[in-house]
Structures are given as structure tokens and as C-alpha cells.
Design a protein around this motif. Structure first.
Motif, PDB file in Angstrom:
ATOM      1  N   GLY A   1      -4.801  35.785  61.741  1.00 56.89           N
ATOM      2  CA  GLY A   1      -5.776  35.334  62.733  1.00 56.89           C
ATOM      3  C   GLY A   1      -7.220  35.543  62.330  1.00 56.89           C
ATOM      4  N   GLY A   2      -7.457  35.901  61.055  1.00 58.50           N
ATOM      5  CA  GLY A   2      -8.819  36.105  60.585  1.00 58.50           C
ATOM      6  C   GLY A   2      -9.409  34.845  59.981  1.00 58.50           C
ATOM      7  N   ASP A   3     -10.598  34.976  59.443  1.00 59.44           N
ATOM      8  CA  ASP A   3     -11.300  33.844  58.836  1.00 59.44           C
ATOM      9  C   ASP A   3     -11.013  33.835  57.333  1.00 59.44           C
ATOM     10  OD1 ASP A   3     -12.964  31.868  57.969  1.00 59.44           O
ATOM     11  OD2 ASP A   3     -14.839  32.847  58.563  1.00 59.44           O
ATOM     12  N   PRO A   4     -10.201  32.898  56.862  1.00 60.13           N
ATOM     13  CA  PRO A   4      -9.856  32.879  55.428  1.00 60.13           C
ATOM     14  C   PRO A   4     -11.055  32.634  54.517  1.00 60.13           C
ATOM     15  CG  PRO A   4      -9.042  30.908  56.534  1.00 60.13           C
ATOM     16  CD  PRO A   4      -9.531  31.824  57.602  1.00 60.13           C
ATOM     17  N   ASP A   5     -12.106  32.014  55.045  1.00 57.79           N
ATOM     18  CA  ASP A   5     -13.277  31.735  54.215  1.00 57.79           C
ATOM     19  C   ASP A   5     -14.023  32.999  53.811  1.00 57.79           C
ATOM     20  OD1 ASP A   5     -12.787  29.045  54.255  1.00 57.79           O
ATOM     21  OD2 ASP A   5     -14.157  28.616  55.913  1.00 57.79           O
TER      22      ASP A   5
ATOM     23  N   ASP B   1      -4.349  32.884  52.634  1.00 57.39           N
ATOM     24  CA  ASP B   1      -3.206  32.506  53.456  1.00 57.39           C
ATOM     25  C   ASP B   1      -2.813  33.651  54.384  1.00 57.39           C
ATOM     26  OD1 ASP B   1      -1.153  30.573  54.132  1.00 57.39           O
ATOM     27  OD2 ASP B   1       0.262  31.917  53.137  1.00 57.39           O
ATOM     28  N   ALA B   2      -2.811  34.874  53.830  1.00 55.13           N
ATOM     29  CA  ALA B   2      -2.475  36.048  54.640  1.00 55.13           C
ATOM     30  C   ALA B   2      -3.518  36.272  55.734  1.00 55.13           C
ATOM     31  CB  ALA B   2      -2.367  37.281  53.754  1.00 55.13           C
ATOM     32  N   MET B   3      -4.784  36.091  55.394  1.00 54.55           N
ATOM     33  CA  MET B   3      -5.853  36.241  56.387  1.00 54.55           C
ATOM     34  C   MET B   3      -5.687  35.243  57.520  1.00 54.55           C
ATOM     35  SD  MET B   3      -8.763  37.764  57.264  1.00 54.55           S
ATOM     36  CE  MET B   3      -9.864  38.350  55.985  1.00 54.55           C
TER      37      MET B   3
ATOM     38  N   VAL C   1      -4.838  32.005  42.207  1.00 54.97           N
ATOM     39  CA  VAL C   1      -3.610  32.046  43.019  1.00 54.97           C
ATOM     40  C   VAL C   1      -3.630  33.266  43.946  1.00 54.97           C
ATOM     41  CG1 VAL C   1      -1.103  32.362  42.942  1.00 54.97           C
ATOM     42  CG2 VAL C   1      -2.209  30.742  41.389  1.00 54.97           C
ATOM     43  N   ASP C   2      -4.040  34.416  43.413  1.00 56.91           N
ATOM     44  CA  ASP C   2      -4.102  35.631  44.224  1.00 56.91           C
ATOM     45  C   ASP C   2      -5.106  35.491  45.372  1.00 56.91           C
ATOM     46  OD1 ASP C   2      -2.179  36.862  42.715  1.00 56.91           O
ATOM     47  OD2 ASP C   2      -3.566  38.105  41.563  1.00 56.91           O
ATOM     48  N   LEU C   3      -6.276  34.936  45.073  1.00 57.04           N
ATOM     49  CA  LEU C   3      -7.284  34.728  46.118  1.00 57.04           C
ATOM     50  C   LEU C   3      -6.746  33.796  47.203  1.00 57.04           C
ATOM     51  CD1 LEU C   3     -10.484  34.317  43.923  1.00 57.04           C
ATOM     52  CD2 LEU C   3     -10.093  36.130  45.592  1.00 57.04           C
TER      53      LEU C   3
END
Length: 208
Positions: A106-110, A100-102, A93-95
Motif C-alpha cells: 500500500g505504499g508509493d512504489p515511486d 512491487d512489494a511496496m 530486477v531487484d529494484l
């Protein structure tokens, strides 16, 4: 051990593979260290960057006979992490929240993934509703899947969404058994570097 030269002498290449030789330090204190402390020393040598892990940290480990008496802190980067579902679900859940925040920024969530191999064994969900019959285990497991359908679906998604994460499904065994029989590596082979297995576990028995 003395300076960069002493650290460099621990790096060994054999048949195209690298490893960190504690005897390469040529420090008589190494022979007096318990094997578990030698694993910590190897990890510190391999991850030494003079930022998170400094020369003084390595000295503190080498000087274990003295530093262990005053609870000196040392940095430790384990080779892997093992979790059961009580602690593993909040970690996923934290990851996911971090991804989601990334994405919102505007960043790359991957790019959000565990830094070390992280194994999650689902073994704390089953309850005993049926007993004393040949099909009791199958009935209990069917109820386990029904009760935890949403949670298991989320974890199944996490298994494919994150790199460096393995999720062991329900019914595979208890975390301690699965760790010893399937997950323990003994020696890690990371690209061209060999190093001993070490694990941080999130329940009391596995790490024993």
C-alpha cells in the motif's frame, strides 16, 4: 580533530556553494594521507550523522597510518555506482521487485530509487558471429538486439522508470571507456554542495 567544533570547521561556503575542507579540520594527520584516503575522509565528513557514520569512523580514517595495518572497517558512501549489464540487470530486477512489494503493502512504489547516481553500460551482450568483412560489426550488433530484445526492452523501461539511473545503450563502447569519457564527473555539483567524484564499479577494470 576534536568534537563537533572540529567537524563544523570543515564546512566552507564559497560563492553560494558549500564544500568540506579537509584543511579546515586543522589536523596534521590530513597532510600525511594519500589522496585516495582523503576522498574517503571527505565523504565521511560530508555524510557524518553520528548514526551510520560516527566520529570514530572519521578518527579511523585520519589515523590511517595505524588503522590500515589492522584492516579497520570504515563506512563509505560513493558518489556514484557503475555497472555493466551482467550485474546491472539483476540490480534493476531487484529494484523492480522492491517496487512491487511496496505496491502490495500500500505504499508509493515511486519512492524506490537508487540513492546515488547509478550508471549501467550495456557492453557484455555482443557476440562475434561475423568477422573479416566491412559489415561485420553491424551484423553482430543486429544479432545482439535480436537475441536480447526482451532484456533490452526491460532496461529501456528501467531507464525512464527510475530516478538517479542512467542506462547507456548497446554499441556505445565498453564500460571502462564510457566511464572515463562520458560518465566521470571529477567534481559533483549536488544542489549547493560540491564534492569529489568517487565510484564503486562492479567489474575489475573500471575501478582501476
Amino acid at each position: 580533530m576534536s568534537g563537533e567544533k572540529g567537524l563544523k570547521s570543515a564546512e566552507v561556503t564559497l560563492d553560494g556553494m558549500n564544500y568540506y575542507s579537509l584543511t579546515g579540520l586543522k589536523d596534521p594527520r590530513v597532510e600525511k594521507l594519500p589522496y585516495s584516503i582523503r576522498v574517503l575522509l571527505e565523504s565521511a565528513l560530508r555524510n557524518y550523522d553520528d548514526f551510520e557514520i560516527k566520529k570514530q569512523d572519521i578518527e579511523n580514517i585520519l589515523d590511517w597510518e595505524k588503522t590500515s595495518q589492522n584492516a579497520t572497517e570504515i563506512p563509505f558512501k560513493p558518489a556514484r555506482v557503475i555497472m555493466q549489464d551482467f550485474t546491472g540487470v539483476p540490480a534493476v530486477v531487484d529494484l523492480t521487485a522492491m517496487r512491487d512489494a511496496m505496491h502490495r503493502l500500500g505504499g508509493d512504489p515511486d519512492k524506490i530509487n537508487p540513492l546515488v547516481p547509478s550508471d549501467l553500460v550495456i557492453d557484455h551482450s555482443v557476440q562475434v558471429d561475423f568477422a573479416r568483412s566491412p559489415d561485420a560489426a553491424a551484423k553482430n550488433q543486429a544479432l545482439e538486439f535480436e537475441r536480447n530484445k526482451e532484456r533490452f526492452a526491460f532496461l529501456k523501461w528501467g531507464a525512464s522508470a527510475y530516478k538517479n539511473m542512467l542506462i547507456v545503450p548497446p554499441g556505445s563502447g565498453i564500460v571502462h571507456q564510457v566511464n572515463l569519457e562520458y560518465l566521470a564527473r571529477v567534481v559533483f555539483d549536488d544542489s549547493d554542495t560540491l564534492y569529489p567524484d568517487s565510484v564503486v564499479g562492479t567489474d575489475s577494470h573500471t575501478t582501476m
